[in-house]
Design an enzyme around this catalytic site. Structure first.
Site, PDB file in Angstrom:
ATOM      1  N   ASP A  44     -45.385  64.009 -48.631  1.00 26.88           N
ATOM      2  CA  ASP A  44     -45.781  65.195 -47.686  1.00 26.88           C
ATOM      3  C   ASP A  44     -47.212  65.010 -47.394  1.00 26.88           C
ATOM      4  O   ASP A  44     -48.142  64.914 -48.511  1.00 26.88           O
ATOM      5  CB  ASP A  44     -45.125  66.489 -47.771  1.00 26.88           C
ATOM      6  CG  ASP A  44     -45.235  67.204 -46.752  1.00 26.88           C
ATOM      7  OD1 ASP A  44     -45.123  66.662 -45.665  1.00 26.88           O
ATOM      8  OD2 ASP A  44     -45.277  68.486 -46.690  1.00 26.88           O
ATOM      9  N   ASN A  93     -36.526  63.707 -38.506  1.00 27.65           N
ATOM     10  CA  ASN A  93     -37.625  63.001 -37.766  1.00 27.65           C
ATOM     11  C   ASN A  93     -37.395  61.868 -36.921  1.00 27.65           C
ATOM     12  O   ASN A  93     -37.997  61.914 -35.947  1.00 27.65           O
ATOM     13  CB  ASN A  93     -38.139  61.988 -38.916  1.00 27.65           C
ATOM     14  CG  ASN A  93     -39.035  62.862 -40.066  1.00 27.65           C
ATOM     15  OD1 ASN A  93     -38.952  62.295 -41.257  1.00 27.65           O
ATOM     16  ND2 ASN A  93     -39.307  63.867 -40.028  1.00 27.65           N
TER      17      ASN A  93
END
EC number: 2.5.1.-
Length: 266
Positions: A44, A93
């Site tokens: 991340d 996503n």
């Protein structure tokens, strides 16, 4: 005529030397018998890294993150980790990322899968749903999996188009479909359902659950990652953004894991 090094350069060299010594000490002090067999990584912070660096697009961050994951896999391999799962693209996503960024990310993941399938004796597997993934990415993942199927080295799961809730749903649907095909009744299905049976039908069926889950960027959440498999996992959160992850960060995570008293629900 000789040149004198600048004071700043001297400090950098000294810092690099100390860093290398510390890294070697961390490796030397690890208890090899208590290392995790399966490490899962939530990378991340790639987008934040690109913005902080003043990059023109966040794709630069995703490329840097992919390069770092290649390094991360080398670190794991050198410690003898047997299975590594990389969370590269969630099912969420596919709907919440801007199309240009998503297209770049898909190309980057496809290239990473191809690169890994030609490196060392690693075995690459796609874990996730094919739903919503473009043909070029599915082809790259399938080719990498086929090319490395006979390899006996470290097993690498590429979690692409992955969602933990969807994985459990897909597992249940698979169990129901198989039971129905065998002519089983609803009553007998209820008797058959066990955690072991559900685990066999997950994307990672037949693999050990992750012992250690690492997340970069300082965020402390799972983000729908390996919800079933991580029931008894240990978690470690690193402040560094994905592309800035250092080997010492990884070694500290492994050292911390080896010192914990795992209770497995106790």
């Amino acid at each position: 005529m000789s040149r004198r090094g600048t004071p700043g350069m001297g400090r950098l060299e000294a810092s690099g030397l100390l860093y290398g010594l510390y890294q070697k000490r961390l490796r030397r002090d690890l208890n090899r018998e208590s290392l995790p067999k399966h490490v899962a990584m939530i990378i991340d912070g790639n987008r934040r890294w690109a913005r902080q660096a003043g990059m023109t697009t966040v794709a630069h961050g995703h490329r840097a993150g992919a390069a770092k994951m290649h390094e991360f896999l080398e670190w794991c391999d050198e410690l003898g980790i047997q299975v590594v799962t990389l969370y590269l693209l969630s099912s969420d996503n596919l709907t919440n990322r801007e199309s240009g960024e998503l297209g770049d990310l898909i190309d980057i993941i496809a290239q990473l899968a191809d690169d890994l399938s030609h490196y060392r004796d690693w075995r690459v597997k796609h874990v996730g749903s094919a739903t919503g993934l473009p043909p070029r990415l599915l082809e790259a993942l399938a080719d990498a999996e086929k090319r490395t199927a006979a390899n006996t080295g470290m097993h690498i799961n590429l979690a692409v188009g992955y969602g933990g809730r969807k994985e459990i749903t897909d597992a249940m649907r698979s169990i129901v479909a198989a039971h129905h095909a065998e002519g089983g009744s609803l009553e007998t299905l209820a008797d058959l359902l066990t955690p072991d049976l559900i685990g066999e039908h997950l994307y990672t069926g037949g693999q050990p659950d992750p012992d250690l889950v690492i997340r970069t960027s300082g965020e402390q959440r799972l983000s729908d990652f390996m919800l079933w498999q991580s029931a008894h996992s240990e978690f470690y959160f690193v402040e560094a953004l994905g592309p800035d992850l250092r080997e010492v960060d990884f070694l500290r995570a492994v050292r911390d894991y080896s010192r914990r008293n795992r209770r497995f629900g106790g």
